[in-house]
Design a protein around this motif. Sequence first.
Motif, PDB file in Angstrom:
ATOM      1  N   ARG A 184     -83.299 -47.682  -6.462  1.00 17.88           N
ATOM      2  CA  ARG A 184     -83.945 -47.520  -5.169  1.00 17.88           C
ATOM      3  C   ARG A 184     -85.459 -47.484  -5.331  1.00 17.88           C
ATOM      4  N   THR A 233     -92.359 -41.592  -2.450  1.00 18.43           N
ATOM      5  CA  THR A 233     -92.845 -42.969  -2.386  1.00 18.43           C
ATOM      6  C   THR A 233     -93.104 -43.497  -3.796  1.00 18.43           C
ATOM      7  N   SER A 284     -83.345 -50.686   4.194  1.00 16.00           N
ATOM      8  CA  SER A 284     -83.557 -50.012   5.471  1.00 16.00           C
ATOM      9  C   SER A 284     -85.040 -49.968   5.804  1.00 16.00           C
ATOM     10  N   VAL A 288     -88.905 -46.917  -2.816  1.00 20.78           N
ATOM     11  CA  VAL A 288     -89.425 -46.553  -1.500  1.00 20.78           C
ATOM     12  C   VAL A 288     -90.848 -47.095  -1.397  1.00 20.78           C
ATOM     13  N   LEU A 318     -86.912 -48.831   2.494  1.00 18.16           N
ATOM     14  CA  LEU A 318     -86.076 -48.334   1.405  1.00 18.16           C
ATOM     15  C   LEU A 318     -85.320 -49.524   0.844  1.00 18.16           C
ATOM     16  N   TRP A 337     -91.823 -47.104   6.439  1.00 15.69           N
ATOM     17  CA  TRP A 337     -91.246 -47.185   5.090  1.00 15.69           C
ATOM     18  C   TRP A 337     -90.158 -48.237   5.023  1.00 15.69           C
ATOM     19  N   GLU A 356     -94.059 -47.334   0.999  1.00 15.88           N
ATOM     20  CA  GLU A 356     -94.702 -46.751   2.181  1.00 15.88           C
ATOM     21  C   GLU A 356     -95.825 -47.660   2.642  1.00 15.88           C
ATOM     22  N   PRO A 410     -88.493 -40.985   5.132  1.00 13.13           N
ATOM     23  CA  PRO A 410     -87.081 -41.087   4.742  1.00 13.13           C
ATOM     24  C   PRO A 410     -86.579 -39.955   3.874  1.00 13.13           C
ATOM     25  N   HIS A 452     -87.513 -39.323   0.712  1.00 14.57           N
ATOM     26  CA  HIS A 452     -87.592 -39.666  -0.707  1.00 14.57           C
ATOM     27  C   HIS A 452     -89.055 -39.866  -1.085  1.00 14.57           C
ATOM     28  N   ALA A 491     -82.850 -50.742  -1.955  1.00 14.43           N
ATOM     29  CA  ALA A 491     -81.869 -50.312  -2.949  1.00 14.43           C
ATOM     30  C   ALA A 491     -80.779 -51.367  -3.036  1.00 14.43           C
ATOM     31  N   CYS A 521     -87.738 -47.706   8.122  1.00 11.88           N
ATOM     32  CA  CYS A 521     -87.831 -46.389   8.754  1.00 11.88           C
ATOM     33  C   CYS A 521     -89.215 -46.204   9.356  1.00 11.88           C
TER      34      CYS A 521
END
Length: 227
Positions: A136, A173, A163, A138, A156, A154, A140, A169, A171, A158, A165
């Motif tokens: 994963r 960055t 995704s 992330v 995501l 953000w 930003e 989220p 998690h 993975a 957002c």
Amino acid sequence: MEQPTDSPGLEYCPVTAAVQAVGDRWTLLVLRELLMGSHHFNDIHRGLPGANRTLLSGRLRRMQADGLVHRRPGPDGRPGYHLTPAGAALEPVVWQLGDWARQWHFGEPQREQLDAGWLLWRLRQFVRPERLPDRRVVAEFVLHDQQEPPEHAWLLLAPGDISACHVHPGHDTDLWVTADLRAMHRLVAGTTTLAAAGLDLSGDPALTAAFPGWFAWRVPGTGAGRS
């Protein structure tokens, strides 16, 4: 002498038949969302600012009746909307319309068109999953607009789960992308290049180096990429 009818349904012309099937705004935009990988109702709706749920339901029913779309379970078992062979055959038409607009009928994004949430959703659809790391990540986005404070959004990324957002989220960055909001809209629309958009990447050096290759960027003037 009999007067011509106002009903295009009586005109024996393939262009007329095509306009009847796909010649309105929402049908073409639903086709775009399906071509870009959105198959569930909520995902299609998210990519269509201005379309209410009732309108979208009606349009999907009409597209099923016209033989462009069918509803069936996807690989995850959830029912979704998928293009029929007739609908899939419209793919070059959809992208060529975008190419025509870029050349003849498309300007700078207006203030009311700047939407960080929609932008990240569209960027999510450009992701090339096969090029992502096997963990994963992330990302930003810090999006600047001269008239407003910066917006944060953000992605995501993975394996098997991508995704977008507009809220944190939860998690840490891994990668920061700082950019001008208008420039990002132009980049996603295919009217500027990645180099000209002026993205500032920071974070894990390996991720910042790989980031540009994670997306199917539109290449202005070549017809490559997706709208």
